[in-house]
Structure formats: structure tokens, C-alpha cells
Design an enzyme around this catalytic site. Structure first.
Site, PDB file in Angstrom:
ATOM      1  N   HIS A  17       0.791  -1.357  -0.137  1.00 54.26           N
ATOM      2  CA  HIS A  17      -0.068   0.102  -0.053  1.00 54.26           C
ATOM      3  C   HIS A  17       0.977   1.082   0.105  1.00 54.26           C
ATOM      4  CE1 HIS A  17      -3.136  -2.475   2.369  1.00 54.26           C
ATOM      5  NE2 HIS A  17      -3.570  -2.302   1.077  1.00 54.26           N
ATOM      6  N   LYS A  41     -16.075  -7.586   5.653  1.00 56.72           N
ATOM      7  CA  LYS A  41     -14.821  -8.039   6.193  1.00 56.72           C
ATOM      8  C   LYS A  41     -15.026  -7.465   7.624  1.00 56.72           C
ATOM      9  CE  LYS A  41     -11.743  -7.181   2.511  1.00 56.72           C
ATOM     10  NZ  LYS A  41     -10.561  -6.336   1.889  1.00 56.72           N
ATOM     11  N   ARG A  90      -2.508  -6.050  -8.509  1.00 55.20           N
ATOM     12  CA  ARG A  90      -1.686  -7.177  -7.968  1.00 55.20           C
ATOM     13  C   ARG A  90      -1.736  -8.386  -8.969  1.00 55.20           C
ATOM     14  NH1 ARG A  90      -3.492  -7.371  -1.989  1.00 55.20           N
ATOM     15  NH2 ARG A  90      -5.246  -6.754  -3.280  1.00 55.20           N
ATOM     16  N   SER A 128      -2.963  -7.574   3.164  1.00 60.11           N
ATOM     17  CA  SER A 128      -3.039  -7.415   4.555  1.00 60.11           C
ATOM     18  C   SER A 128      -3.515  -8.889   5.029  1.00 60.11           C
ATOM     19  CB  SER A 128      -4.430  -6.396   4.795  1.00 60.11           C
ATOM     20  OG  SER A 128      -3.814  -5.059   4.525  1.00 60.11           O
TER      21      SER A 128
HETATM   22  P1  ADP Z   1      -6.022  -5.953   0.901  1.00 62.29           P
HETATM   23  O1  ADP Z   1      -7.099  -5.908   1.889  1.00 62.29           O
HETATM   24  O2  ADP Z   1      -6.351  -7.108  -0.259  1.00 62.29           O
HETATM   25  O3  ADP Z   1      -4.737  -5.993   1.035  1.00 62.29           O
HETATM   26  P2  ADP Z   1      -7.112  -3.137   0.236  1.00 62.29           P
HETATM   27  O4  ADP Z   1      -8.666  -3.259   0.206  1.00 62.29           O
HETATM   28  O5  ADP Z   1      -6.671  -2.701   1.635  1.00 62.29           O
HETATM   29  O6  ADP Z   1      -6.505  -4.740   0.123  1.00 62.29           O
HETATM   30  O7  ADP Z   1      -6.271  -2.452  -0.928  1.00 62.29           O
HETATM   31  C1  ADP Z   1      -6.493  -1.303  -1.187  1.00 62.29           C
HETATM   32  C2  ADP Z   1      -5.948  -0.909  -2.432  1.00 62.29           C
HETATM   33  O8  ADP Z   1      -4.599  -1.296  -2.388  1.00 62.29           O
HETATM   34  C3  ADP Z   1      -6.515  -1.783  -3.634  1.00 62.29           C
HETATM   35  O9  ADP Z   1      -6.390  -1.305  -4.797  1.00 62.29           O
HETATM   36  C4  ADP Z   1      -5.511  -3.120  -3.763  1.00 62.29           C
HETATM   37  O10 ADP Z   1      -5.241  -3.768  -4.975  1.00 62.29           O
HETATM   38  C5  ADP Z   1      -4.143  -2.173  -3.452  1.00 62.29           C
HETATM   39  N1  ADP Z   1      -3.152  -3.117  -2.974  1.00 62.29           N
HETATM   40  C6  ADP Z   1      -3.205  -4.084  -1.872  1.00 62.29           C
HETATM   41  N2  ADP Z   1      -2.150  -4.735  -1.768  1.00 62.29           N
HETATM   42  C7  ADP Z   1      -1.101  -4.049  -2.744  1.00 62.29           C
HETATM   43  C8  ADP Z   1       0.136  -4.352  -2.889  1.00 62.29           C
HETATM   44  N3  ADP Z   1       0.722  -5.388  -2.233  1.00 62.29           N
HETATM   45  N4  ADP Z   1       0.613  -3.856  -3.956  1.00 62.29           N
HETATM   46  C9  ADP Z   1       0.142  -2.981  -4.737  1.00 62.29           C
HETATM   47  N5  ADP Z   1      -1.260  -2.685  -4.435  1.00 62.29           N
HETATM   48  C10 ADP Z   1      -1.977  -3.320  -3.555  1.00 62.29           C
END
Ligand code: ADP
Length: 167
Positions: A17, A41, A90, A128
Site C-alpha cells: 500500500h 470484512k 497485483r 493485509s
Molecule cells: P487488501 O485487504 O487486499 O490488502 P485493500 O482493500 O486494503 O486490500 O487494498 C486497497 C488497494 O490497494 C487496492 O487497490 C489493492 O489492489 C491495493 N493493494 C493492496 N495490496 C497491494 C500491494 N501489495 N501492491 C499494490 N497494491 C496493493
């Protein structure tokens, strides 16, 4: 002024992130990182805790603001005067979900476009939920989480485990 929104659950914010935040902040005048409420969630951290953790991690990036919302993203963006949503892409499953969400958001708010930044290769498989899974084992988390939040994260995992044992 070009304002972009980076929405997500951030439960907790990961290095993947943070990588997207730094890159998007270089492109736009202002980036609003918004913790969105997701009814499906059940989070490890409250909305306020997630906002605070992100603020701690982005304090060195002057054009990043952190907020939270339970509104529809398309409506939230309209209120903030933003016409761009930033998403990280991703390997694997992100594409299908993100593609349909981008189309729906654009339909609800035709001024709103979604811009995808591809995940950096070392974060391609990082989420996450993966970090929460790893926390059950004795793994060094410094590659996966910003260092400021590692103690808070470990403490919460320990508290949850402790709570689980009491039941
Ligand atoms: P998650 O719970 O799957 O980690 P979130 O809802 O917090 O995802 O993710 C918010 C945004 O950040 C989404 O657009 C997701 O695709 C992106 N994201 C999450 N992890 C990564 C990563 N490792 N690299 C790039 N973008 C990411």
C-alpha cells in the site's frame, strides 16, 4: 489542483500500500488515502486505528491526507472534488474485481476515472490478509509492513490470541 483518492481497507496498511501511496503522491497534487468501511470484512483494527496507523506512516509525505468514509466511493470522490481513483493492481485476482468496480464507479459518477498502478514485483503477492496469516508464525515482518506499525500490529495479534484462549 489534481486530487486523487486511494481507497481501501488497509487492515493494516502494508508496504505494498505504502509503495502505491508514494508513487501516486508523485503524480497528483494531492492524494487522499481513504479507509472505506467494508461490511463483508470483520477488521482487526477499527476505522480510527487504521486512519491513525496510516497517518503515522505517511507523515513524511506532505501532499497526502488520510480520511475515512462509509459512503459510496463515487459519491465521496464527488464531494472531495476528485475525478481520479487510484488502485493497485497485483498479480491474479485483483483484475476482475477492480475492472468491474471501475466500470460501476464510472457509471454512478461519469466524471470519475480509475487509474491502476501495477504492484512493485516484491509486493505482487502481498496483502493485509497474508500478513495476518504470517503473524501466526515467527516470521520477520519488516519486508511486509512499514516499521512504525509492526509493534502495534504484533500487540493486536497477541491480544486477539489471548482473547481467543480465554473463551
Ligand atoms: P487488501 O485487504 O487486499 O490488502 P485493500 O482493500 O486494503 O486490500 O487494498 C486497497 C488497494 O490497494 C487496492 O487497490 C489493492 O489492489 C491495493 N493493494 C493492496 N495490496 C497491494 C500491494 N501489495 N501492491 C499494490 N497494491 C496493493
Amino acid at each position: 489542483m489534481k486530487v486523487a483518492i486511494y481507497p481501501g481497507s488497509f487492515d493494516p496498511i502494508t508496504s505494498g500500500h505504502l509503495n502505491i501511496i508514494r508513487r501516486a503522491a508523485n503524480i497528483f497534487d494531492k492524494l487522499i488515502v481513504c479507509v472505506m468501511v467494508n461490511g463483508t470484512k470483520s477488521p482487526l483494527f477499527s476505522q480510527e486505528e487504521r486512519v491513525q496507523m496510516i497517518r503515522d506512516v505517511v507523515s513524511d509525505i506532505p501532499n497526502v491526507e488520510v480520511d475515512s468514509s462509509c459512503e459510496l466511493l463515487a459519491e465521496y470522490a464527488r464531494q472531495k472534488g476528485s475525478c481520479v481513483v487510484v488502485k493497485g493492481l497485483r498479480a491474479g485476482s485483483d483484475f476482475e474485481n477492480e475492472f468491474s468496480m471501475a466500470i460501476i464507479n464510472h457509471k454512478i459518477n461519469p466524471n470519475l476515472d480509475t487509474m491502476f498502478l501495477t504492484a512493485e514485483h516484491q509486493y505482487m503477492y502481498l496483502s493485509s490478509s497474508t500478513v495476518k496469516e504470517l503473524a501466526n508464525y515467527d516470521v520477520d515482518l519488516s519486508e511486509f509492513l512499514p516499521e512504525q506499525i509492526i509493534p502495534v500490529f504484533k500487540q493486536r495479534i497477541a491480544d486477539v490470541r489471548q482473547g481467543g484462549k480465554k473463551k
